[in-house]
Design a protein around this motif. Sequence first.
Motif, PDB file in Angstrom:
ATOM      1  N   LYS A 264       0.875  -1.108  -0.416  1.00  0.00           N
ATOM      2  CA  LYS A 264       0.273  -0.043   0.370  1.00  0.00           C
ATOM      3  C   LYS A 264       0.760   1.138   0.137  1.00  0.00           C
ATOM      4  O   LYS A 264       1.740   1.077   0.601  1.00  0.00           O
ATOM      5  CB  LYS A 264      -1.548  -0.329   1.226  1.00  0.00           C
ATOM      6  N   ILE A 265       0.369   2.059  -0.748  1.00  0.00           N
ATOM      7  CA  ILE A 265       1.112   3.397  -1.117  1.00  0.00           C
ATOM      8  C   ILE A 265      -0.361   4.557  -0.401  1.00  0.00           C
ATOM      9  O   ILE A 265      -1.132   5.207  -0.340  1.00  0.00           O
ATOM     10  CB  ILE A 265       1.366   4.636  -2.116  1.00  0.00           C
ATOM     11  N   TYR A 266       0.884   5.090   0.609  1.00  0.00           N
ATOM     12  CA  TYR A 266      -0.034   6.412   1.008  1.00  0.00           C
ATOM     13  C   TYR A 266       0.237   7.844   1.080  1.00  0.00           C
ATOM     14  O   TYR A 266       1.426   8.032   0.872  1.00  0.00           O
ATOM     15  CB  TYR A 266       0.233   6.302   2.869  1.00  0.00           C
ATOM     16  N   LEU A 267      -0.572   8.875   0.444  1.00  0.00           N
ATOM     17  CA  LEU A 267       0.013  10.130   0.684  1.00  0.00           C
ATOM     18  C   LEU A 267      -0.947  10.366   1.431  1.00  0.00           C
ATOM     19  O   LEU A 267      -2.090  11.078   1.466  1.00  0.00           O
ATOM     20  CB  LEU A 267      -0.946   9.751  -1.062  1.00  0.00           C
ATOM     21  N   ASN A 278       4.489  21.025  15.530  1.00  0.00           N
ATOM     22  CA  ASN A 278       3.815  19.626  14.835  1.00  0.00           C
ATOM     23  C   ASN A 278       2.690  19.787  13.506  1.00  0.00           C
ATOM     24  O   ASN A 278       1.916  20.578  13.580  1.00  0.00           O
ATOM     25  CB  ASN A 278       3.274  18.822  15.761  1.00  0.00           C
ATOM     26  N   PRO A 279       3.164  18.836  12.528  1.00  0.00           N
ATOM     27  CA  PRO A 279       2.452  19.078  11.400  1.00  0.00           C
ATOM     28  C   PRO A 279       1.130  18.373  12.495  1.00  0.00           C
ATOM     29  O   PRO A 279       0.788  18.194  12.455  1.00  0.00           O
ATOM     30  CB  PRO A 279       3.271  18.872  10.314  1.00  0.00           C
ATOM     31  N   ILE A 280      -0.209  19.486  11.361  1.00  0.00           N
ATOM     32  CA  ILE A 280      -0.808  18.829  10.950  1.00  0.00           C
ATOM     33  C   ILE A 280      -2.053  18.334   9.749  1.00  0.00           C
ATOM     34  O   ILE A 280      -1.780  19.055   9.070  1.00  0.00           O
ATOM     35  CB  ILE A 280      -2.049  20.288  11.475  1.00  0.00           C
ATOM     36  N   LEU A 281      -2.358  17.143   9.826  1.00  0.00           N
ATOM     37  CA  LEU A 281      -2.829  16.137   9.329  1.00  0.00           C
ATOM     38  C   LEU A 281      -4.062  16.691   7.943  1.00  0.00           C
ATOM     39  O   LEU A 281      -4.862  17.105   9.311  1.00  0.00           O
ATOM     40  CB  LEU A 281      -2.772  14.825   9.591  1.00  0.00           C
ATOM     41  N   LEU A 282      -4.120  16.898   6.879  1.00  0.00           N
ATOM     42  CA  LEU A 282      -4.775  17.733   6.525  1.00  0.00           C
ATOM     43  C   LEU A 282      -6.095  16.336   5.608  1.00  0.00           C
ATOM     44  O   LEU A 282      -6.436  16.903   5.285  1.00  0.00           O
ATOM     45  CB  LEU A 282      -4.327  18.471   5.507  1.00  0.00           C
ATOM     46  N   GLU A 283      -5.519  15.663   4.920  1.00  0.00           N
ATOM     47  CA  GLU A 283      -5.689  14.901   4.058  1.00  0.00           C
ATOM     48  C   GLU A 283      -4.795  13.262   3.930  1.00  0.00           C
ATOM     49  O   GLU A 283      -3.272  13.921   3.660  1.00  0.00           O
ATOM     50  CB  GLU A 283      -6.117  15.848   2.167  1.00  0.00           C
ATOM     51  N   GLU A 284      -5.641  12.349   3.804  1.00  0.00           N
ATOM     52  CA  GLU A 284      -4.762  10.340   3.473  1.00  0.00           C
ATOM     53  C   GLU A 284      -5.776  10.436   2.389  1.00  0.00           C
ATOM     54  O   GLU A 284      -6.508  10.265   2.468  1.00  0.00           O
ATOM     55  CB  GLU A 284      -5.040  10.221   5.006  1.00  0.00           C
ATOM     56  N   SER A 285      -4.642   9.666   1.845  1.00  0.00           N
ATOM     57  CA  SER A 285      -5.428   9.036   0.829  1.00  0.00           C
ATOM     58  C   SER A 285      -4.237   7.310   0.689  1.00  0.00           C
ATOM     59  O   SER A 285      -3.788   7.770   0.752  1.00  0.00           O
ATOM     60  CB  SER A 285      -5.371   8.970  -0.783  1.00  0.00           C
ATOM     61  N   VAL A 286      -4.675   6.244   0.345  1.00  0.00           N
ATOM     62  CA  VAL A 286      -4.394   5.175   0.070  1.00  0.00           C
ATOM     63  C   VAL A 286      -4.615   4.797  -1.319  1.00  0.00           C
ATOM     64  O   VAL A 286      -5.169   4.408  -2.086  1.00  0.00           O
ATOM     65  CB  VAL A 286      -4.448   3.845   0.665  1.00  0.00           C
ATOM     66  N   VAL A 332       5.566   4.162   1.371  1.00  0.00           N
ATOM     67  CA  VAL A 332       5.258   2.979   1.530  1.00  0.00           C
ATOM     68  C   VAL A 332       5.524   1.720   2.226  1.00  0.00           C
ATOM     69  O   VAL A 332       6.333   1.987   3.105  1.00  0.00           O
ATOM     70  CB  VAL A 332       6.421   2.403   0.148  1.00  0.00           C
ATOM     71  N   ASN A 333       4.171   0.863   2.562  1.00  0.00           N
ATOM     72  CA  ASN A 333       4.301  -0.208   2.983  1.00  0.00           C
ATOM     73  C   ASN A 333       3.853  -1.250   2.414  1.00  0.00           C
ATOM     74  O   ASN A 333       2.852  -1.643   1.947  1.00  0.00           O
ATOM     75  CB  ASN A 333       3.156  -0.283   4.091  1.00  0.00           C
ATOM     76  N   PRO A 334       5.178  -1.843   1.775  1.00  0.00           N
ATOM     77  CA  PRO A 334       5.033  -2.889   1.413  1.00  0.00           C
ATOM     78  C   PRO A 334       4.908  -4.345   1.507  1.00  0.00           C
ATOM     79  O   PRO A 334       4.171  -5.199   0.394  1.00  0.00           O
ATOM     80  CB  PRO A 334       6.886  -3.395   0.942  1.00  0.00           C
ATOM     81  N   TYR A 373       8.786   2.138   4.690  1.00  0.00           N
ATOM     82  CA  TYR A 373       9.767   3.736   4.312  1.00  0.00           C
ATOM     83  C   TYR A 373       9.141   4.975   3.683  1.00  0.00           C
ATOM     84  O   TYR A 373       8.032   4.814   3.145  1.00  0.00           O
ATOM     85  CB  TYR A 373      10.839   2.869   3.521  1.00  0.00           C
ATOM     86  N   THR A 374       9.764   6.182   3.664  1.00  0.00           N
ATOM     87  CA  THR A 374       8.696   7.104   3.426  1.00  0.00           C
ATOM     88  C   THR A 374       9.276   7.194   1.585  1.00  0.00           C
ATOM     89  O   THR A 374      10.923   7.338   0.929  1.00  0.00           O
ATOM     90  CB  THR A 374       9.721   8.377   3.761  1.00  0.00           C
ATOM     91  N   LEU A 375       9.040   7.430   0.730  1.00  0.00           N
ATOM     92  CA  LEU A 375       8.911   7.127  -0.504  1.00  0.00           C
ATOM     93  C   LEU A 375      10.316   9.069  -0.971  1.00  0.00           C
ATOM     94  O   LEU A 375      10.661   9.174  -1.259  1.00  0.00           O
ATOM     95  CB  LEU A 375       8.327   6.902  -1.382  1.00  0.00           C
ATOM     96  N   PHE A 376       8.680   9.750  -0.987  1.00  0.00           N
ATOM     97  CA  PHE A 376       9.344  11.289  -0.936  1.00  0.00           C
ATOM     98  C   PHE A 376       8.603  12.200   0.231  1.00  0.00           C
ATOM     99  O   PHE A 376       7.476  11.802   0.833  1.00  0.00           O
ATOM    100  CB  PHE A 376       8.759  12.025  -2.330  1.00  0.00           C
ATOM    101  N   THR A 377       9.221  13.372   0.663  1.00  0.00           N
ATOM    102  CA  THR A 377       8.424  14.414   1.332  1.00  0.00           C
ATOM    103  C   THR A 377       8.932  15.790   0.380  1.00  0.00           C
ATOM    104  O   THR A 377      10.139  15.684  -0.006  1.00  0.00           O
ATOM    105  CB  THR A 377       9.482  14.357   2.555  1.00  0.00           C
ATOM    106  N   LEU A 378       7.663  16.249  -0.128  1.00  0.00           N
ATOM    107  CA  LEU A 378       7.523  16.923  -0.628  1.00  0.00           C
ATOM    108  C   LEU A 378       7.151  18.544   0.509  1.00  0.00           C
ATOM    109  O   LEU A 378       6.403  18.125   1.041  1.00  0.00           O
ATOM    110  CB  LEU A 378       6.862  17.642  -1.860  1.00  0.00           C
ATOM    111  N   SER A 379       7.648  19.521   0.319  1.00  0.00           N
ATOM    112  CA  SER A 379       7.824  20.940   1.352  1.00  0.00           C
ATOM    113  C   SER A 379       7.797  22.295   0.243  1.00  0.00           C
ATOM    114  O   SER A 379       8.125  22.247  -1.194  1.00  0.00           O
ATOM    115  CB  SER A 379       8.371  21.342   1.717  1.00  0.00           C
ATOM    116  N   SER A 380       6.376  23.080   0.205  1.00  0.00           N
ATOM    117  CA  SER A 380       5.951  23.949  -0.371  1.00  0.00           C
ATOM    118  C   SER A 380       6.032  25.457   0.507  1.00  0.00           C
ATOM    119  O   SER A 380       4.812  25.626   1.379  1.00  0.00           O
ATOM    120  CB  SER A 380       4.897  23.639  -1.001  1.00  0.00           C
TER     121      SER A 380
END
Length: 388
Positions: A264-267, A278-286, A332-334, A373-380
Amino acid sequence: MFVSCSDSNFLQSHWKYPIPEQGVPPSHFSSLEKNLNPTSCATCHQNQFQNWKKSFHAKSISSGFLWQKEILTQEEYSSCFQCHSPLAETKSELDSKYQTKEILNSKAHNFSTGLESPSILCASCHIRNQIRFGPPPRDNPKKEITTGNLPHNGYVAKIEFESSEFCRSCHESKETGVKLNGKRLMEVYSEWKKTTFAKDGIQCQNCHMPDREHSWKGIHDKTFVQNSLLPTWTITENKGKYRIQAELKSIGIGHAFPTYIVPKIYLRFYVVLKDKPNPILLEESVIGRIVNANLTEEYLDTRIQAQKTHLVRFDFEPKENQIQKFLWEIEVNPDEQYVRSFEEQLKNKGNQLSNLSRKLLEESLYEKRNSRYTLFTLSSKVPVSLPQ
């Protein structure tokens, strides 16, 4: 002797199950040639051996496989051997049913120094009835016969070793297998056949065995996955409301991503406020094929098809304009399906297992929980990177 040719019946006979025992090696073979243990193959094929040793093929019989013997029927457990331990000689290490006189005699002759592991070995793909098989030589692929005093009588070259169909036997569920929402549990070959990769002649081996490397990298390899996906996103602001639009595109994957039901891949999208650490979670999809632990029902299939995109779009309106930056994390959760299934088995049947099987289950569960593992981390940052 070395022969190179294409034979429409080769794959059918090569992967005809059960694979018979290898039998007694030719008498003129040296002790090294007679020994089918991968360490013997490494004498001449060192690169292939070193890559195989680190691969999941070399670990196809692991704690995660062995503990299940006590919860599966004999027929179910033995059916797994077809791919996880294809050779008759390796199967005899796992099940007394294969400890026939013929198989044990063959094992004594071909594995005289013992079997380190009953997993997928060099011989599983490359040897049948004491004959070695492999792909044509790269320097002269059309060469048909080579004579001379070659180790293990040379080999029979088959171009099928470089075709996706060679992998199909173990990476495509049978038509008679379990189907959820009309789909088999493994359809990677069928998925590939529908893509432009297949039309352009890009085979499984081109990506998973580049330069004939025997590592078969996949979902567990971070760099391999990073090179196959392209994450892009935009953030726009209008009257204090922010619109986040993100796309994850499959750019180098010749099948649905992730394939099978396991990974599974988590966004996850976060906002970081100036006055809160601490970051605040806004949205999560799988992204993945989500089924229940018993493999009887499919709830969702959000996988990305080859060269297609997974799109996420949502709005966020903060109460106060204290935004420092937005974050997009892709994890990524292989082994997600295994973790969920093993946790359920441990909870429901853990007390019924032998001490050894319970230990193997707990070892495997620990390993699979820690494969994420964390695949990508993007920051804006806001508002510097926002469109004007």
